[in-house]
Write a protein that holds these residues in place. Structure first.
Motif, PDB file in Angstrom:
ATOM      1  N   PHE A  30       0.843  -1.195   0.000  1.00 47.95           N
ATOM      2  CA  PHE A  30       0.000   0.000   0.000  1.00 47.95           C
ATOM      3  C   PHE A  30       0.883   1.251   0.000  1.00 47.95           C
ATOM      4  CE2 PHE A  30      -2.392  -3.297   2.378  1.00 47.95           C
ATOM      5  CZ  PHE A  30      -3.463  -3.452   1.492  1.00 47.95           C
ATOM      6  N   PRO A  31       0.354   2.415  -0.422  1.00 49.18           N
ATOM      7  CA  PRO A  31       1.151   3.641  -0.514  1.00 49.18           C
ATOM      8  C   PRO A  31       1.354   4.323   0.838  1.00 49.18           C
ATOM      9  CG  PRO A  31      -1.076   4.065  -1.281  1.00 49.18           C
ATOM     10  CD  PRO A  31      -0.993   2.595  -1.025  1.00 49.18           C
ATOM     11  N   THR A  32       2.033   3.634   1.721  1.00 55.00           N
ATOM     12  CA  THR A  32       2.366   4.151   3.048  1.00 55.00           C
ATOM     13  C   THR A  32       3.554   3.366   3.581  1.00 55.00           C
ATOM     14  OG1 THR A  32       1.610   4.277   5.349  1.00 55.00           O
ATOM     15  CG2 THR A  32       0.553   2.650   3.960  1.00 55.00           C
ATOM     16  N   ILE A  33       4.358   4.011   4.436  1.00 51.90           N
ATOM     17  CA  ILE A  33       5.519   3.295   4.976  1.00 51.90           C
ATOM     18  C   ILE A  33       5.098   2.192   5.925  1.00 51.90           C
ATOM     19  CG2 ILE A  33       7.137   5.213   4.696  1.00 51.90           C
ATOM     20  CD1 ILE A  33       6.718   5.871   7.647  1.00 51.90           C
ATOM     21  N   GLU A  34       3.818   2.184   6.315  1.00 53.22           N
ATOM     22  CA  GLU A  34       3.309   1.080   7.128  1.00 53.22           C
ATOM     23  C   GLU A  34       2.844  -0.092   6.275  1.00 53.22           C
ATOM     24  OE1 GLU A  34       2.226   4.343   7.949  1.00 53.22           O
ATOM     25  OE2 GLU A  34       3.746   4.377   9.539  1.00 53.22           O
ATOM     26  N   GLY A  35       2.800   0.089   4.959  1.00 49.87           N
ATOM     27  CA  GLY A  35       2.373  -0.990   4.081  1.00 49.87           C
ATOM     28  C   GLY A  35       3.324  -2.172   4.128  1.00 49.87           C
ATOM     29  N   ILE A  79      -0.264   7.031  -9.694  1.00 55.12           N
ATOM     30  CA  ILE A  79       0.381   7.950  -8.755  1.00 55.12           C
ATOM     31  C   ILE A  79      -0.607   8.281  -7.646  1.00 55.12           C
ATOM     32  CG2 ILE A  79       1.387  10.239  -8.444  1.00 55.12           C
ATOM     33  CD1 ILE A  79       3.139   8.432 -10.080  1.00 55.12           C
ATOM     34  N   GLN A  80      -0.114   8.288  -6.412  1.00 56.13           N
ATOM     35  CA  GLN A  80      -0.904   8.750  -5.272  1.00 56.13           C
ATOM     36  C   GLN A  80       0.018   9.537  -4.354  1.00 56.13           C
ATOM     37  OE1 GLN A  80      -3.779   5.997  -3.605  1.00 56.13           O
ATOM     38  NE2 GLN A  80      -3.420   6.784  -1.535  1.00 56.13           N
ATOM     39  N   ASP A  81      -0.132  10.871  -4.397  1.00 51.38           N
ATOM     40  CA  ASP A  81       0.749  11.756  -3.621  1.00 51.38           C
ATOM     41  C   ASP A  81       2.212  11.471  -3.973  1.00 51.38           C
ATOM     42  OD1 ASP A  81      -1.456  12.973  -2.370  1.00 51.38           O
ATOM     43  OD2 ASP A  81      -1.548  11.362  -0.878  1.00 51.38           O
ATOM     44  N   ASN A  82       3.014  11.086  -2.989  1.00 49.98           N
ATOM     45  CA  ASN A  82       4.434  10.826  -3.250  1.00 49.98           C
ATOM     46  C   ASN A  82       4.721   9.344  -3.485  1.00 49.98           C
ATOM     47  OD1 ASN A  82       7.229  11.501  -3.459  1.00 49.98           O
ATOM     48  ND2 ASN A  82       7.550  10.889  -1.333  1.00 49.98           N
TER      49      ASN A  82
END
Length: 264
Positions: A175-180, A204-207
């Motif tokens: 997922f697009p998060t560092i918790e992914g 693309i999703q944000d960064n």
């Protein structure tokens, strides 16, 4: 490698540089030894303008001028001081399509460039950039805005994109998060490995970029003596999909374009 090149083929290549799928070009990106401090962004360096540069005490020092592939620094007596390299610049697709890396400076009217040099940098005035219609872009914008980089002008399918971190890898997440959940750590192509990787941006999703990671195993091709073109092959071994961070917390691009030095 290319075995023979007819005059007709050579002329076609000059008129249509790197748009032929038959041209023998490397199909993956290798990180350039330009350090991992790229500043806050970069602006494209046009040909045949003299862009004034200043010392850190704001005295005019000289100017930058691009001539085809090279960008040179001159003093006020028109003496060539040096040619800029990929410590000072970056490029997209081809070394002639180059951008000057800049940092913010304590005086908001200026940018700093060339901070890795012995002089620890010179200044360009933002007003000079504005007067020459030069826009400074973040590295995220340069990756995503083809109208700025024109990277599709260099290859039929677009310029290869890869991991831009030297001797390291880039986390691929579910997922697009560092918790992914981490699905893989994508190696850069500067490791001594049989497998090479490309990234194809799908969303693309944000960064974050949703990418397909293409794992290839390059191999030499046995060519007939009369073959006009004979290139290495890049069979795909594996494909994976997931999310990667486009730039890190300092604005450094985790992914970047292949840079070619080939003649055209």
């Amino acid at each position: 490698m290319m075995k023979k090149l007819s005059l007709i083929t050579f002329l076609l290549l000059i008129s249509n540089f790197a748009t032929s799928d038959d041209a023998c070009v490397k199909k993956y990106m290798t990180p350039i030894n330009g350090g991992e401090d790229w500043g806050i962004g970069a602006f494209k360096i046009p040909e045949n303008i003299e862009l004034s540069v200043y010392l850190k005490d704001y005295k005019e020092y000289g100017y930058l001028k691009k001539n085809h592939w090279t960008v040179s620094l001159f003093d006020l007596n028109n003496r060539k001081i040096k040619e800029l390299d990929l410590m000072d610049m970056t490029a997209v697709s081809h070394i002639s399509n180059c951008f000057l890396k800049v940092k913010n400076w304590k005086d908001d009217d200026y940018f700093l460039f060339g901070w890795n040099s012995k002089s620890q940098g010179l200044l360009v005035m933002k007003k000079d950039l504005e007067n020459n219609n030069l826009t400074t872009y973040s590295y995220k914008d340069l990756i995503l805005k083809d109208e700025v980089t024109n990277q599709h002008n260099y290859t039929t399918g677009g310029t290869p994109i890869g991991v831009n971190i030297r001797k390291n890898c880039l986390n691929l997440r579910e997922f697009p998060t560092i918790e992914g959940t981490k699905l893989d750590c994508i190696p850069g192509n500067d490791w001594d490995s049989e497998l090479k990787t490309n990234l194809e941006i799908k969303d693309i999703q944000d960064n974050w970029a949703y990418v397909e990671v293409v794992y290839m195993k390059p191999k030499k091709r046995d060519c007939e003596p009369e073959a006009e073109w004979c290139c290495d092959q890049y069979p795909v071994i594996l494909r994976k999909r997931g999310w990667v961070q486009i730039v890190d917390e300092k604005g450094f691009p985790n992914i970047w374009f292949q840079i070619s030095y080939s003649a055209y």
